[in-house]
Design a protein around this motif. Structure first.
Motif, mmCIF file in Angstrom:
data_model
loop_
_atom_site.group_PDB
_atom_site.id
_atom_site.type_symbol
_atom_site.label_atom_id
_atom_site.label_comp_id
_atom_site.label_asym_id
_atom_site.label_seq_id
_atom_site.Cartn_x
_atom_site.Cartn_y
_atom_site.Cartn_z
ATOM 1 N N ALA A 120 52.797 48.944 32.619
ATOM 2 C CA ALA A 120 53.696 49.994 32.142
ATOM 3 C C ALA A 120 54.560 50.530 33.274
ATOM 4 O O ALA A 120 55.758 50.786 33.092
ATOM 5 C CB ALA A 120 52.889 51.119 31.503
ATOM 6 N N ALA A 121 53.975 50.701 34.459
ATOM 7 C CA ALA A 121 54.749 51.160 35.606
ATOM 8 C C ALA A 121 55.801 50.132 35.999
ATOM 9 O O ALA A 121 56.942 50.474 36.344
ATOM 10 C CB ALA A 121 53.822 51.450 36.772
ATOM 11 N N ALA A 122 55.435 48.848 35.968
ATOM 12 C CA ALA A 122 56.408 47.792 36.278
ATOM 13 C C ALA A 122 57.515 47.756 35.238
ATOM 14 O O ALA A 122 58.695 47.536 35.579
ATOM 15 C CB ALA A 122 55.692 46.450 36.351
ATOM 16 N N LEU A 123 57.177 47.988 33.987
ATOM 17 C CA LEU A 123 58.175 48.008 32.921
ATOM 18 C C LEU A 123 59.169 49.149 33.138
ATOM 19 O O LEU A 123 60.385 48.978 32.994
ATOM 20 C CB LEU A 123 57.467 48.150 31.578
ATOM 21 N N ARG A 124 58.658 50.299 33.502
ATOM 22 C CA ARG A 124 59.542 51.442 33.762
ATOM 23 C C ARG A 124 60.449 51.176 34.961
ATOM 24 O O ARG A 124 61.641 51.501 34.932
ATOM 25 C CB ARG A 124 58.694 52.689 34.007
ATOM 26 N N GLU A 125 59.893 50.578 36.010
ATOM 27 C CA GLU A 125 60.697 50.267 37.192
ATOM 28 C C GLU A 125 61.831 49.315 36.855
ATOM 29 O O GLU A 125 62.943 49.439 37.403
ATOM 30 C CB GLU A 125 59.799 49.656 38.271
ATOM 31 N N ALA A 126 61.580 48.362 35.966
ATOM 32 C CA ALA A 126 62.608 47.394 35.615
ATOM 33 C C ALA A 126 63.661 47.970 34.681
ATOM 34 O O ALA A 126 64.823 47.541 34.712
ATOM 35 C CB ALA A 126 61.954 46.168 34.963
ATOM 36 N N LEU A 127 63.293 48.946 33.846
ATOM 37 C CA LEU A 127 64.210 49.457 32.829
ATOM 38 C C LEU A 127 65.029 50.654 33.285
ATOM 39 O O LEU A 127 66.159 50.849 32.809
ATOM 40 C CB LEU A 127 63.427 49.839 31.568
ATOM 41 N N GLU A 128 64.501 51.479 34.168
ATOM 42 C CA GLU A 128 65.193 52.714 34.544
ATOM 43 C C GLU A 128 66.612 52.481 35.060
ATOM 44 O O GLU A 128 67.524 53.224 34.693
ATOM 45 C CB GLU A 128 64.369 53.495 35.569
ATOM 46 N N PRO A 129 66.868 51.476 35.930
ATOM 47 C CA PRO A 129 68.247 51.281 36.381
ATOM 48 C C PRO A 129 69.217 50.888 35.267
ATOM 49 O O PRO A 129 70.439 51.013 35.449
ATOM 50 C CB PRO A 129 68.126 50.159 37.423
ATOM 51 N N ALA A 130 68.696 50.411 34.135
ATOM 52 C CA ALA A 130 69.573 49.986 33.039
ATOM 53 C C ALA A 130 69.943 51.123 32.105
ATOM 54 O O ALA A 130 70.922 51.009 31.352
ATOM 55 C CB ALA A 130 68.907 48.863 32.240
ATOM 56 N N ALA A 215 75.403 41.636 33.486
ATOM 57 C CA ALA A 215 76.815 42.009 33.489
ATOM 58 C C ALA A 215 77.217 42.677 34.799
ATOM 59 O O ALA A 215 78.357 42.538 35.252
ATOM 60 C CB ALA A 215 77.115 42.932 32.312
ATOM 61 N N LEU A 216 76.283 43.402 35.416
ATOM 62 C CA LEU A 216 76.542 44.055 36.694
ATOM 63 C C LEU A 216 76.115 43.203 37.871
ATOM 64 O O LEU A 216 76.401 43.561 39.019
ATOM 65 C CB LEU A 216 75.806 45.402 36.753
ATOM 66 N N ASN A 217 75.384 42.114 37.578
ATOM 67 C CA ASN A 217 74.812 41.255 38.627
ATOM 68 C C ASN A 217 73.975 42.088 39.598
ATOM 69 O O ASN A 217 74.064 41.941 40.819
ATOM 70 C CB ASN A 217 75.904 40.502 39.387
ATOM 71 N N GLN A 218 73.143 42.949 39.031
ATOM 72 C CA GLN A 218 72.315 43.865 39.820
ATOM 73 C C GLN A 218 70.848 43.626 39.481
ATOM 74 O O GLN A 218 70.462 43.629 38.311
ATOM 75 C CB GLN A 218 72.683 45.314 39.529
ATOM 76 N N VAL A 219 70.038 43.424 40.506
ATOM 77 C CA VAL A 219 68.599 43.255 40.325
ATOM 78 C C VAL A 219 67.961 44.628 40.168
ATOM 79 O O VAL A 219 68.137 45.505 41.025
ATOM 80 C CB VAL A 219 67.981 42.498 41.508
ATOM 81 N N SER A 220 67.231 44.838 39.088
ATOM 82 C CA SER A 220 66.591 46.130 38.856
ATOM 83 C C SER A 220 65.145 46.162 39.318
ATOM 84 O O SER A 220 64.604 47.238 39.568
ATOM 85 C CB SER A 220 66.669 46.508 37.373
ATOM 86 N N ALA A 221 64.498 45.012 39.443
ATOM 87 C CA ALA A 221 63.101 45.001 39.897
ATOM 88 C C ALA A 221 62.721 43.602 40.341
ATOM 89 O O ALA A 221 63.162 42.603 39.757
ATOM 90 C CB ALA A 221 62.152 45.468 38.788
ATOM 91 N N VAL A 222 61.895 43.547 41.382
ATOM 92 C CA VAL A 222 61.284 42.303 41.853
ATOM 93 C C VAL A 222 59.811 42.593 42.048
ATOM 94 O O VAL A 222 59.438 43.417 42.877
ATOM 95 C CB VAL A 222 61.915 41.795 43.163
#
Length: 269
Positions: A120-130, A215-222
């Protein structure tokens, strides 16, 4: 001595089940590897995505990978939060009791809850920048992911499904977050492979999950770890994962468009 007719009596000569446990596990391992042709490490597994499935949620999405992974997500739009401040994204990740392959390797209840919290924490980290959280002051956005079947690359599929569900709920977003998983086999000089299946993940020396806003070519999480080799190998994995995200993006966008068309047709009818 009277017999207990309420129970089915077993045979007089039998063996305890534990005697065959190791043999059964070895047979399953042999079945996984027997006759399996090596696949192209750059090939993506078939992806099916559909948005707008659940009437009980403001937004929903279902994502299925060709490896057998199935994820269902539900999202709810802004709700008033008690505490002041910018908008917050609340994420939940749960595994269905039947998601895994039988009882083999099943963790205890405490370990399973901890794994769900980490996901769940990883999911939030990946989604918040979007998500444009600045447009929702003093509000909460919620997304819940349910893993119905774990065939590998589960977190990556949950990222894509959760982003679709949020967009289907009408949440303002910069872009859809697309997840892609990779793993590196333990064999020397082995190359990274896209969207590993559950047996491939289990035997992997290193694993990686990448979330991208194409679309932004931005990595939100690794997210990931393991023995992946020198830095050049990790750079190769990132390039492979970015390419995989870009190739999945049109499928997810098309599923969101079809959901909007179905909603408009239902409203016009």
């Amino acid at each position: 001595m009277p017999l207990d007719h309420r129970r089915l009596r077993g045979p007089e000569e039998s063996q305890p089940p534990a005697l065959w446990a190791a043999t059964a596990a070895e047979d399953e391992e042999d079945e996984e590897g027997a006759g399996a042709a090596p696949r192209d490490p750059c090939a993506l597994r078939p992806l099916f995505a559909r948005a707008g499935l659940l009437s009980q949620a403001q937004g929903s999405a279902y994502v299925e990978l060709g490896s057998g992974t199935k994820v269902l997500c539900a999202a709810w739009g802004p709700r008033e939060a008690a505490e002041p401040g910018p908008g917050r994204l609340l994420c939940e990740f749960r595994r269905a009791p039947f998601a895994g392959r039988g009882a083999r390797g099943r963790p205890g209840a405490a370990a399973e809850r901890e794994a769900e919290r980490e996901a769940a924490a990883a999911l939030r980290e990946a989604l918040e920048p979007a998500v444009r959280l600045g447009r929702y002051p003093r509000a909460r956005l919620a997304v819940s992911a349910l893993l119905l079947q774990d065939g590998g690359s589960a977190l990556a599929a949950a990222v894509s499904a959760a982003a679709l569900a949020l967009a289907d709920a009408g949440v303002e977003m910069y872009d859809l977050a697309v997840g892609c998983a990779l793993c590196r086999p333990p064999a020397p000089a082995a190359s990274w492979m896209l969207q590993p299946a559950e047996p491939e993940e289990r035997r992997a020396a290193a694993r990686l999950t990448l979330a991208l806003l194409p679309a932004l070519n931005q990595v939100s999480a690794v997210l990931g770890g393991g023995r992946g080799g020198p830095p050049e190998d990790w750079a190769q994995a990132l390039r492979l994962g970015l390419d995989g995200c870009h190739r999945q993006y049109p499928v997810l966008r098309q599923s969101l468009l079809r959901a909007a068309q179905r909603r408009d047709a239902a409203a016009a009818a």
